[in-house]
Design an enzyme around this catalytic site. Structure first.
Site, mmCIF file in Angstrom:
data_model
loop_
_atom_site.group_PDB
_atom_site.id
_atom_site.type_symbol
_atom_site.label_atom_id
_atom_site.label_comp_id
_atom_site.label_asym_id
_atom_site.label_seq_id
_atom_site.Cartn_x
_atom_site.Cartn_y
_atom_site.Cartn_z
ATOM 1 N N HIS A 60 0.851 -1.197 0.000
ATOM 2 C CA HIS A 60 0.000 0.000 0.000
ATOM 3 C C HIS A 60 0.884 1.243 0.000
ATOM 4 C CE1 HIS A 60 0.856 -0.695 4.255
ATOM 5 N NE2 HIS A 60 0.331 0.472 4.596
ATOM 6 N N HIS A 62 1.312 3.839 2.004
ATOM 7 C CA HIS A 62 1.793 4.528 3.198
ATOM 8 C C HIS A 62 3.318 4.560 3.181
ATOM 9 C CE1 HIS A 62 -2.097 4.058 5.787
ATOM 10 N NE2 HIS A 62 -2.126 5.133 5.028
ATOM 11 N N ASP A 64 5.828 4.243 5.213
ATOM 12 C CA ASP A 64 6.717 3.265 5.840
ATOM 13 C C ASP A 64 6.791 1.958 5.063
ATOM 14 O OD1 ASP A 64 4.016 3.032 6.702
ATOM 15 O OD2 ASP A 64 4.597 1.748 8.368
ATOM 16 N N HIS A 65 6.035 1.873 3.966
ATOM 17 C CA HIS A 65 6.089 0.693 3.107
ATOM 18 C C HIS A 65 6.546 1.042 1.682
ATOM 19 C CE1 HIS A 65 3.809 -1.960 5.952
ATOM 20 N NE2 HIS A 65 3.475 -0.765 6.409
ATOM 21 N N HIS A 140 -7.420 -2.051 5.572
ATOM 22 C CA HIS A 140 -6.626 -1.003 6.220
ATOM 23 C C HIS A 140 -7.235 0.358 5.870
ATOM 24 C CE1 HIS A 140 -3.302 0.590 8.376
ATOM 25 N NE2 HIS A 140 -2.604 1.004 7.325
ATOM 26 N N ASP A 210 -0.263 -4.289 6.647
ATOM 27 C CA ASP A 210 -1.149 -3.589 7.580
ATOM 28 C C ASP A 210 -2.616 -3.963 7.368
ATOM 29 O OD1 ASP A 210 1.322 -2.465 7.785
ATOM 30 O OD2 ASP A 210 0.617 -0.392 7.847
ATOM 31 N N HIS A 268 5.945 -5.671 12.124
ATOM 32 C CA HIS A 268 5.319 -4.349 12.098
ATOM 33 C C HIS A 268 4.989 -3.866 13.513
ATOM 34 C CE1 HIS A 268 2.602 -1.038 10.827
ATOM 35 N NE2 HIS A 268 3.369 -1.058 9.736
#
Length: 301
Positions: A60, A62, A64-65, A140, A210, A268
């Site tokens: 996805h 976001h 941090d990914h 998510h 997530d 995570h």
């Protein structure tokens, strides 16, 4: 099947941990899964050759990914990469990456292909003669997928001791490995089961990024060898997990049990906790076979 954890902590940056990224080596293929900040450095630390990465799967959008991806793509250019690079991720990933490449005048000299995902149902997104990859739709705050990596059933194994009892030329060995019976010159038919052993059982790996606790993913991960499932929080913060659409360690373990997976790998983690051993302690109350991901760890399955 080898899994190397490059990063497995949640979004808050720290000098001692890294956000999500991991490398899966399966049937001589190398797949990068998610690409948080610092992924390039972690690849170097773990002595993983950049040139072997031809397929990147992003769960996805976001940060941090994802925020390490444009840097990695740019570095491939600096290394004079020639191989095609395929990126699989949510719709919008192409625009997000290409605008950065455009404004920094960093267009690649290799072919860069984006496979944008929109389906809310599981779908096949990659397949070759040895491996296939399917999406695992997750729940998510934004559109998110996990990924199921599956080995295909390989050739049968030759039983040379049995084969040598008959006048069978070696040119027929591949047909035998492919499961075919053998007919001798005198018309005698030798069944394949007499000449071979069953192939090694194929392995599979499910990466669940997530997601809130969601039992709808169970059919997509049923009986997998290894399940990586996010466990951002402990049960004491279950209300926060629900609010942010994340999972607790116990919830991840519950999913693992209901899906009858062989091994659960947690990751995570929120950086609010002092020790990640707390996650295993909680999950083990629900599911027996629990491992903890941590930056720099490799697992052979």
């Amino acid at each position: 099947m080898k899994l190397t954890i490059l990063g497995c902590y949640a979004a808050t940056p720290r000098t001692i941990t890294n956000p999500t990224a991991q490398v899966l080596e399966i049937r001589n293929r190398m797949f990068l899964i998610d690409c948080g900040e610092g992924t390039q450095v972690q690849l170097r630390k773990n002595k993983i050759k950049f040139s072997k990465i031809n397929h990147i799967f992003i769960s996805h959008l976001h940060g941090d990914h994802l925020y390490g991806l444009v840097g990695l793509i740019s570095t491939f250019r600096l290394f004079n990469r020639q191989n095609d690079l395929h990126v699989y991720g949510p719709k919008g990933i192409k625009e997000l990456i290409t605008i950065q490449l455009k404004l920094s005048d960093s267009w690649t000299h290799y072919n860069l292909y984006f496979h944008e995902l929109t389906s809310k149902e599981s779908e096949l997104i990659y397949e070759d003669e040895k491996v296939l990859v399917k999406t695992i739709p997750l729940n998510h705050r934004i559109y998110t997928n996990g990924f199921l990596f599956q080995e295909k059933i390989g050739d049968r194994k030759l039983n040379l001791e049995a084969i040598e009892k008959y006048p069978i030329d070696t040119c027929y060995y591949q047909n035998i490995k492919n499961g075919k019976d053998v007919v001798l010159d005198d018309g005698t038919e030798i069944p394949n089961e007499e000449l071979t052993f069953d192939p090694i059982l194929p392995k599979n790996y499910a990466f669940c990024s997530d997601t809130v606790y969601d039992e709808s993913i169970i059919p997509n991960i049923k009986n997998v060898d290894v399940l990586y499932h996010e466990s951002t929080f402990l049960e004491s913060e279950s209300d926060l997990a629900k609010k942010t659409l994340h999972s607790t360690a116990q919830q991840a373990a519950t999913i693992a049990g209901k899906a009858n997976v062989k091994q659960l790998l947690l990751g995570h983690y929120s950086t609010r906790y002092e020790h990640i051993d707390l996650f295993k302690k909680e999950a083990s109350l629900i599911f027996e076979n629990v491992l903890l991901a941590d930056d720099g760890l490799s697992f052979e399955f």
